[in-house]
Design a protein around this motif. Structure first.
Motif, PDB file in Angstrom:
ATOM      1  N   ARG A 196       0.838  -1.190   0.000  1.00 31.26           N
ATOM      2  CA  ARG A 196       0.000   0.000   0.000  1.00 31.26           C
ATOM      3  C   ARG A 196       0.878   1.247   0.000  1.00 31.26           C
ATOM      4  NH1 ARG A 196      -4.996   2.022   1.260  1.00 31.26           N
ATOM      5  NH2 ARG A 196      -5.886  -0.062   1.324  1.00 31.26           N
ATOM      6  N   GLU A 248      -8.427  -3.050   2.836  1.00 32.54           N
ATOM      7  CA  GLU A 248      -8.568  -1.621   2.590  1.00 32.54           C
ATOM      8  C   GLU A 248      -8.558  -0.814   3.877  1.00 32.54           C
ATOM      9  OE1 GLU A 248      -8.460  -0.664  -0.427  1.00 32.54           O
ATOM     10  OE2 GLU A 248      -8.689  -2.645  -1.332  1.00 32.54           O
ATOM     11  N   ARG A 249      -8.249  -1.444   4.988  1.00 33.56           N
ATOM     12  CA  ARG A 249      -8.221  -0.773   6.295  1.00 33.56           C
ATOM     13  C   ARG A 249      -6.791  -0.767   6.821  1.00 33.56           C
ATOM     14  NH1 ARG A 249     -12.277   0.313   4.474  1.00 33.56           N
ATOM     15  NH2 ARG A 249     -14.397   0.281   5.331  1.00 33.56           N
ATOM     16  N   ARG A 257     -17.103  -4.972   4.511  1.00 29.37           N
ATOM     17  CA  ARG A 257     -15.937  -4.168   4.119  1.00 29.37           C
ATOM     18  C   ARG A 257     -14.729  -5.064   3.888  1.00 29.37           C
ATOM     19  NH1 ARG A 257     -17.244   0.853   6.441  1.00 29.37           N
ATOM     20  NH2 ARG A 257     -19.505   1.107   6.228  1.00 29.37           N
ATOM     21  N   GLN A 258     -13.750  -4.548   3.181  1.00 29.61           N
ATOM     22  CA  GLN A 258     -12.524  -5.276   2.892  1.00 29.61           C
ATOM     23  C   GLN A 258     -11.459  -4.930   3.933  1.00 29.61           C
ATOM     24  OE1 GLN A 258     -11.764  -7.581   0.495  1.00 29.61           O
ATOM     25  NE2 GLN A 258     -13.947  -7.574  -0.055  1.00 29.61           N
ATOM     26  N   GLY A 277      -4.066   1.325  -3.171  1.00 27.42           N
ATOM     27  CA  GLY A 277      -4.410   0.094  -2.462  1.00 27.42           C
ATOM     28  C   GLY A 277      -3.885  -1.132  -3.156  1.00 27.42           C
ATOM     29  N   ARG A 309      -3.672  -4.829  -4.671  1.00 26.35           N
ATOM     30  CA  ARG A 309      -4.667  -5.681  -5.318  1.00 26.35           C
ATOM     31  C   ARG A 309      -4.243  -7.143  -5.350  1.00 26.35           C
ATOM     32  NH1 ARG A 309      -8.512  -2.330  -4.450  1.00 26.35           N
ATOM     33  NH2 ARG A 309      -8.171  -0.280  -5.351  1.00 26.35           N
ATOM     34  N   ARG A 365      -4.360 -11.233  -0.012  1.00 24.28           N
ATOM     35  CA  ARG A 365      -5.726 -10.987   0.449  1.00 24.28           C
ATOM     36  C   ARG A 365      -6.404 -12.299   0.847  1.00 24.28           C
ATOM     37  NH1 ARG A 365      -8.897  -6.343  -1.403  1.00 24.28           N
ATOM     38  NH2 ARG A 365      -7.504  -4.640  -1.957  1.00 24.28           N
TER      39      ARG A 365
END
Length: 439
Positions: free
Chosen positions: A221, A358-359, A354-355, A227, A229, A234
């Motif tokens: 990141r 992404e936090r 939510r992902q 962000g 990918r 993930r």
């Protein structure tokens, strides 16, 4: 130790040998427990990854299953070596313990051996059977590996629980006159300790794996503000949290069960855990320097005014060392609470659709907690083992009476320390190379 200055040379040598034997066992157990935990949880992760691949067809899950299978094999081999060393140390360093405990602990150790061999056989099938057995048989082989690892832990922890709260054995004039191995395995601490250990293994390993992949996602990141990918990290993060979240959230409940069992069956250990000098009603609970009035009485006995036995109620030579037990208990509780809070945070994010990737703050928290579970486990075992002192079998056999009379035990202790340091470096390098292939 305060009275060591008044000992003659022979007594001083015996004391030094006792400390060396205890240090060697502590080192061996501290090293082995990390690999044992990973050996319990990693097979479940690799099976989950393969299951997701077969259901979704996503090749990333296949890549994860193969990568985690390699890591499992490496760590299984090291755990097998360190576990074998421990079995020899029990006989060589503590012959009096084995002579007295053997009739009781022989059955659970034998069952653990069967579970170990089952795990080894089916791990081989899993590693080399990708194209040689049917998909269902291959997935089943992985599941058997996961169940065998958990079974091994179950039987070993039963033995440790028996050492804390011995049952199924009758001793008259220093001789064992009656043995009930089943009662010994089902001793008063067995259920609580087994549940606590298994949850610790899944929470520690799950958070460690999640933390590693969270760190990689955070780093990427930084390179790409829009962000990361990368589906590999993930997917790995989410699978690891699948076992970490429920385990970490259930662990405080398990810890409460264990603490209540300690309060009932090992009051001296409880007093050391809370550094409680004198017996009192409405005893306070200390967490991270904060005193909670009547908290200990409430948690231990479900009664805020219940009487909690203090250290002064026990003879001076039957009290555990307070400082290491108290500090270790604080470390375990604080880290366990942090793990549960962060996992609760992650579960909330997931429940809202939510992902997590992404936090960044949540990723950072997970990365920081990467080693937390293993540190908490080491602290927990310190509470368990040091808190039982001066007994190796609670109320039956003292540690000082169980050690071998063989002199010069400091030498093997130093040798084993060097071996473990070298082995840890090799393992760290091997695992780093696996992680680095996709970092």
């Amino acid at each position: 130790m305060a009275g060591a200055a008044g000992l003659d040379d022979g007594e001083r040598d015996a004391l030094n040998d006792l400390l060396a034997a205890r240090a060697q066992m502590a080192l061996s157990l501290g090293f082995h427990i990390v690999f044992a935990e990973i050996g319990i949880a990693m097979p479940l992760l690799m099976v989950l990854a393969e299951w997701r691949w077969r259901r979704s067809g996503d090749p990333v899950y296949l890549q994860l299953a193969r990568r985690w299978a390699k890591g499992t094999a490496i760590l299984f081999a090291v755990g097998a070596v360190s576990g074998t060393v421990l079995s020899f140390e029990l006989g060589l360093l503590w012959p009096s313990f084995m002579r007295l405990a053997g009739p009781v602990i022989g059955i659970p150790f034998a069952l653990e051996g069967f579970a170990f061999f089952t795990e080894a056989i089916f791990l081989g099938v899993y590693l080399y059977g990708w194209e040689r057995v049917s998909p269902r048989a291959h997935l089943m082989a992985g599941l058997i590996v996961a169940l065998s690892g958990a079974a091994s832990a179950l039987f070993v922890v039963m033995v440790n629980a028996w050492m804390n709260t011995p049952a199924g054995i009758t001793i008259e004039a220093g001789r064992v006159t009656a043995v009930d191995p089943i009662a010994g395995m089902l001793n008063p601490s067995a259920f609580q300790q087994v549940v606590h250990m298994l949850l610790a293994a899944y929470a520690s390993t799950g958070l460690a794996v999640a933390g590693i992949h969270a760190f990689v996602l955070l780093r990427r990141r930084g390179m790409d503000p829009s962000g990361p990918r990368d589906p590999f990290h993930r997917h790995a993060l989410m699978l690891a949290l699948t076992i970490a979240i429920p385990s970490a959230l259930l662990q405080p409940i398990s810890g409460d069960m264990s603490a209540r069992a300690v309060a009932r069956w090992q009051p001296a250990k409880l007093a050391a855990m809370e550094a409680l000098p004198d017996t009192r009603r409405g005893a306070p609970l200390h967490v991270g320097g904060i005193e909670i009035p009547r908290g200990l009485s409430l948690l231990a006995f479900r009664d805020a005014d219940a009487e909690v036995t203090g250290l002064s109620a026990f003879p001076a030579d039957e009290r555990p060392p307070v400082a290491p037990v108290f500090v270790a208990f604080q470390v375990m509780v604080i880290l366990g609470a942090l793990m549960a809070l962060v996992c609760g945070w992650a579960a909330t994010v997931m429940a809202r659709g939510r992902q997590i990737a992404e936090r960044p703050r949540l990723l950072a928290a997970l990365a920081v907690l990467t080693p937390a579970g293993f540190i908490a486990t080491e602290a927990g075992w310190t509470v368990t083992e040091v808190g039982r002192q001066p007994w190796v079998i609670g109320g039956i056999l003292r540690t000082a009476d169980a050690v071998t009379p063989m002199p010069g035990l400091a030498i093997p202790m130093v040798v084993f320390a060097l071996v473990y340091i070298g082995l840890a470096a090799v393992v760290a390098s091997a695992i780093a190379s696996l992680v680095g292939e996709t970092a």
